[in-house]
Scaffold this active site. Structure first.
Site, short mmCIF file in Angstrom:
data_model
loop_
_atom_site.label_atom_id
_atom_site.label_comp_id
_atom_site.label_asym_id
_atom_site.label_seq_id
_atom_site.Cartn_x
_atom_site.Cartn_y
_atom_site.Cartn_z
N SER A 165 0.16 -0.87 0.06
CA SER A 165 -0.22 -0.04 0.03
C SER A 165 0.88 0.57 0.20
O SER A 165 2.67 0.80 0.27
CB SER A 165 -1.40 0.04 1.62
OG SER A 165 -1.21 1.77 2.06
N TYR A 182 -1.54 -0.86 10.38
CA TYR A 182 -1.74 -1.77 9.32
C TYR A 182 -0.62 -0.74 8.20
O TYR A 182 0.19 -1.21 7.29
CB TYR A 182 -3.05 -0.43 8.42
CG TYR A 182 -3.42 -1.03 6.98
CD1 TYR A 182 -3.65 -1.95 6.92
CD2 TYR A 182 -3.24 0.01 5.90
CE1 TYR A 182 -4.11 -2.32 4.95
CE2 TYR A 182 -3.00 -0.29 4.52
CZ TYR A 182 -3.96 -1.10 4.22
OH TYR A 182 -3.90 -1.15 3.05
#
Ligand SMILES: NC(=O)c1ccc[n+]([C@@H]2O[C@H](COP(=O)([O-])OP(=O)(O)OC[C@H]3O[C@@H](n4cnc5c(N)ncnc54)[C@H](OP(=O)(O)O)[C@@H]3O)[C@@H](O)[C@H]2O)c1
Length: 281
Positions: A165, A182
């Protein structure tokens, strides 16, 4: 000019995945399903998709097997599994091996996030995110490596493509819905990809990472809405668009094709330049 310089070898087929066999984790929806569709439409003969929910996997393969532009004999197969569990990954690899003697492409894509402010970020959710987004990516690759190296050569390598990401490159979401685990997990998996690229490269397996910005999938849509919505995102993005399914599927098909066989350990942002704009004063 030498003739060899203009007559590139079989260039018409440089993006083709004709006859390739692929495994897609997190394949029941979002990026995984979009990429599985891209794989089939680029010529793959067999696609294995996996996620925890058996019903969602079945619905996904029904849609994939109904694609009019896939090879007539191409097939999508569902093997539901929880990728965060090592025994489930063993079962996944064993069940894949029942119907193919090799795998050409692994799209290691299953992932999860969790949002909470700094004070309320709990240890169990932190561990869950790290387990699925980092540890399970490593063990998915490890368990499928025997199949990935079966037909692989340095000239025609097998592929591992990991969904990281852009939050693993820049900052993640902070504040009320902060995603500390995350973004740390995505930074970790990018580093994992670089290590694997060097370790697995000599045996004919090349490993690359994609770093999407925000895309409208189940995972990201509510987070984007909380930050003002996709129109705000579009205005912040230098190319003034929001990413579409094709943008991910196209990149992953490229990373699986002959056109990208000299990329190894690459970390590719797919965000319209959003992260660059965020960094400006
Ligand atoms: N959408 C974005 O904006 C964005 C941006 C950057 C990176 N990403 C990354 O892209 C990847 C795919 O996300 P997405 O946006 O497509 O989200 P999504 O639509 O929520 O899809 C996630 C997929 O992963 C599966 N999954 C979740 N936990 C799993 C587990 N323990 N074992 C096996 N499968 C599991 C889900 O199915 P089940 O729930 O049925 O298991 C689903 O198929 C993730 O790694 C995510 O971090 C997304």
């Amino acid at each position: 000019m030498a003739a060899a310089d203009v007559h590139l070898m079989d260039f018409q087929n440089i993006f083709s995945l004709e006859g390739k066999v692929a495994v897609v984790t997190g394949g029941s929806r979002g990026f995984g399903l979009q990429v599985a569709s891209g794989f089939l439409q680029a010529g793959c003969s067999k696609i294995y998709i996996t996620s925890r929910e058996a019903k969602a996997c079945e619905e996904a393969i029904d849609a994939l097997n109904a694609l009019p532009s896939k090879r007539p004999d191409a097939k999508a197969i569902a093997i539901p599994a929880d990728c965060s569990t090592i025994s489930e990954l063993d079962r996944l690899a064993a069940e894949v091996a029942e119907t193919t003697d090799h795998v050409d492409i692994l799209f290691a894509n299953a992932g999860a996030t969790w949002g909470a402010p700094f004070e309320k970020t709990a240890p169990d959710t932190f561990s869950k995110v790290m387990d699925l987004n980092v540890k399970s990516v490593f063990y998915t690759i490890q368990k499928l490596e025997p199949l990935l190296k079966k037909n692989a050569t340095n000239d025609d390598p097998s592929r591992v493509i990991v969904t990281a990401s852009i939050t693993g490159v820049g900052l993640g979401t902070l504040g009320q819905n902060a995603t500390f685990a995350y973004s740390a997990s995505k930074a970790a998996v990018i580093h994992l990809v670089k290590n694997l690229a060097v370790d697995l490269g000599p045996r004919g397996i090349i490993t690359n990472a994609i770093c999407p910005g925000f895309f409208p999938t189940k995972m990201a849509s509510s987070l984007v809405e909380m930050q003002g919505g996709f129109e705000v995102l579009r205005q912040e993005t230098p190319n003034r668009r929001v990413g579409q399914p094709e943008d991910i599927a196209g990149m992953v098909v490229f990373l699986s094709s002959r056109a990208s066989r000299h990329l190894n350990g690459a970390v590719i942002a797919i965000d319209g330049g959003h992260i660059l704009n965020k960094g400006k004063l």
